[in-house]
Design an enzyme around this catalytic site. Structure first.
Site, PDB file in Angstrom:
ATOM      1  N   ASP A  31       9.163   2.928   0.126  1.00  0.00           N
ATOM      2  CA  ASP A  31       8.072   3.538   0.874  1.00  0.00           C
ATOM      3  C   ASP A  31       8.261   3.150   2.331  1.00  0.00           C
ATOM      4  OD1 ASP A  31       5.811   4.265   2.172  1.00  0.00           O
ATOM      5  OD2 ASP A  31       4.403   3.361   0.749  1.00  0.00           O
ATOM      6  N   TYR A  87       0.848  -1.194   0.000  1.00  0.00           N
ATOM      7  CA  TYR A  87       0.000   0.000   0.000  1.00  0.00           C
ATOM      8  C   TYR A  87       0.881   1.241   0.000  1.00  0.00           C
ATOM      9  CZ  TYR A  87      -3.557   3.361   1.560  1.00  0.00           C
ATOM     10  OH  TYR A  87      -4.419   4.437   1.666  1.00  0.00           O
ATOM     11  N   LYS A 138       3.576   8.775   9.106  1.00  0.00           N
ATOM     12  CA  LYS A 138       3.397   8.144  10.418  1.00  0.00           C
ATOM     13  C   LYS A 138       4.375   8.674  11.482  1.00  0.00           C
ATOM     14  CE  LYS A 138       0.616   4.559   8.473  1.00  0.00           C
ATOM     15  NZ  LYS A 138       0.709   3.898   7.204  1.00  0.00           N
TER      16      LYS A 138
HETATM   17  C1  PLP Z   1       0.036   4.395   5.825  1.00  0.00           C
HETATM   18  C2  PLP Z   1       0.825   4.171   4.613  1.00  0.00           C
HETATM   19  C3  PLP Z   1       0.769   5.048   3.524  1.00  0.00           C
HETATM   20  C4  PLP Z   1      -0.239   6.167   3.424  1.00  0.00           C
HETATM   21  O1  PLP Z   1      -0.041   7.145   4.381  1.00  0.00           O
HETATM   22  P1  PLP Z   1      -1.292   8.110   4.750  1.00  0.00           P
HETATM   23  O2  PLP Z   1      -0.686   9.080   5.728  1.00  0.00           O
HETATM   24  O3  PLP Z   1      -2.341   7.236   5.330  1.00  0.00           O
HETATM   25  O4  PLP Z   1      -1.715   8.768   3.509  1.00  0.00           O
HETATM   26  C5  PLP Z   1       1.638   4.856   2.486  1.00  0.00           C
HETATM   27  N1  PLP Z   1       2.521   3.843   2.495  1.00  0.00           N
HETATM   28  C6  PLP Z   1       2.604   2.980   3.516  1.00  0.00           C
HETATM   29  C7  PLP Z   1       3.624   1.898   3.490  1.00  0.00           C
HETATM   30  C8  PLP Z   1       1.744   3.101   4.602  1.00  0.00           C
HETATM   31  O5  PLP Z   1       1.792   2.209   5.587  1.00  0.00           O
END
Ligand code: PLP
Length: 428
Positions: A239, A144, A267
């Site tokens: 990511d 994701y 995060k």
């Molecule tokens: C949570 C998450 C996102 C998206 O971040 P948001 O602040 O919710 O937009 C993107 N990549 C990874 C790996 C994530 O865990």
């Protein structure tokens, strides 16, 4: 436990908010029941609207790595707020957090702050496309990267939980530029690169996957991606929205010693306020407006409250790097404890763990990619989720989520959790 007030509040919310929630992963659709409404939180605990106390293994999906209402962050936000909450002009604070982030993370010279992980990943891909002058991207099934159009192709947790792997609203034109690969399968990636010679701008990957449960990379996977990218003039995007400032001060790049070209954050970097960021070496970052041609902007980007929270969080982690070891030890303890009781209760399961990320899959086979993650027994997961909730323990309401430990957890909390896992798994 009673969830009377939470249920009432949810009914009210449903009238004015689609599904009653502002992010689908908060709904209980996959496990049944209604979401818990939180009143406050402190340290390792959530306190809900019915007066229940829950041991929290989600921690706002990662940010609260040092516990809820972490005093230095709370103080920093309060003090900043008194001086004005947004200016739309530069502040010294932005340079301070940027300099600290650049010093903690390997292999980056410059960083730009945005407001979410979604924005970070979306902007990173645009930058990669602009820099390489190529259009296609490779992403992995079950990973994701936020909810922007290019990524909503088999996008892990939220999307899978709700049964829409590919979202309507994403045009076929956009989808055709996203090539889908299998996590931990280098051969598959090589085939895609071969079939799309000189067309691929970047490979974006969760270097430790956390959106199909926790799935660490197999030995050689990240190194192989690095080599293929270098050989084919493809940019490698890590990511690290989930893993950055969590698995090590320098994220997975440091932990597993593999260099990415662009790194995305979210995060933890915001200390609980809405912050994302993306970073790379100077040559790449200078491609961004106003220096370069790739446009990216944000009215509230670098917001002083968010930067104050993020800077304080990063300073705390930077000044006490033992915290990563402490977190990993607590997670290993939880792993060993759950392993023992689940085995004793003859449950089919696999536990994946790395650092302070861990997930329990109700299938005896190794879980290494989306396909193997999807094999877990969902009926057992539902029992597990509600059973733990009843014992005062909150895990994500989906079998496709990692747990995120906080250092505020005590060994007593972990023992309570292991005991609850024992009790609940006896009912399978
Ligand atoms: C949570 C998450 C996102 C998206 O971040 P948001 O602040 O919710 O937009 C993107 N990549 C990874 C790996 C994530 O865990």
């Amino acid at each position: 436990m009673l969830y009377k007030r939470s249920s009432q509040l949810f009914a009210e919310a449903e009238k004015v908010i689609p599904g009653g929630v502002n992010s689908p992963v908060r709904a209980f659709k996959a496990v049944g029941g209604t979401p818990i409404f939180v009143k406050s939180a402190k340290g390792a605990y959530l306190y809900d609207e019915d007066g229940n106390r829950l041991i929290d293994y989600i921690n706002s999906w990662g940010p609260m790595i040092l516990g809820h209402a972490y005093e230095p962050v709370v103080q920093a936000v309060i003090e900043k707020a008194k001086l004005g909450t947004s200016f739309g002009m530069p502040t010294e604070l932005e340079t301070q957090i940027a300099a600290l982030a650049v010093s903690m993370v390997p292999n980056i010279d410059k960083i730009r702050f945005v407001n979410s992980g979604t924005e970070a990943c979306m902007s990173a891909v645009r930058l990669a496309r602009g820099f390489t002058k190529k259009d296609k991207i490779i992403k992995f099934a079950g990973c994701y990267h936020g909810h922007s159009d290019s990524f909503l192709i088999q996008a892990g947790s939220g999307a899978i939980t709700f049964g829409s792997p590919n979202s309507p609203g994403v045009t076929a034109g956009t989808a055709k530029d996203t090539l889908l690969a299998t996590y931990n399968d280098l051969e598959n990636v090589a085939t895609l690169i071969e079939a799309n010679k000189n067309e691929i701008a970047c490979i974006i990957v969760e270097p430790v996957a956390g959106n199909m449960g926790c799935i660490p990379p197999v030995a050689g996977f990240l190194e192989g991606l690095r080599q293929m990218c270098t050989d084919n003039e493809i940019l490698l995007i890590f990511d690290e929205v989930m893993t950055g400032f969590r698995l090590a001060a320098g994220g997975v790049q440091e932990l597993l010693n593999v260099n990415a070209d662009i790194v995305c954050f979210g995060k933890v970097i915001g200390g609980g306020l809405p912050v994302g960021a993306f970073a790379a070496r100077e040559e790449i970052m200078n491609y961004l407006a106003p220096l370069g041609p790739v446009y990216q902007a944000g009215t509230l980007s670098g917001n002083p409250l968010a930067m104050a929270a993020g800077l304080t969080m990063l300073q705390s982690l930077n000044n006490d790097r033992a915290v990563f070891k402490s977190l990993a030890e607590k997670t290993a303890y939880l792993h060993a404890g759950m392993d023992k009781v689940l085995k004793a209760n003859k449950v089919d399961f696999t536990i994946n763990r790395i650092g302070s990320m861990i997930s329990v899959h109700f299938d005896a086979n190794p879980v290494t990619d989306f396909k193997s993650a999807a094999k877990g027994d969902n009926e057992n997961f539902k029992k597990f989720f509600h059973g733990l909730l009843n014992e005062g323990i909150y895990i994500a309401p989906s079998a496709y989520e990692s747990w995120f430990l906080t250092d505020a957890l005590s060994y007593e909390d972990l023992d309570i959790t292991i005991k609850a896992v024992d009790k609940v798994s006896k009912t399978f």
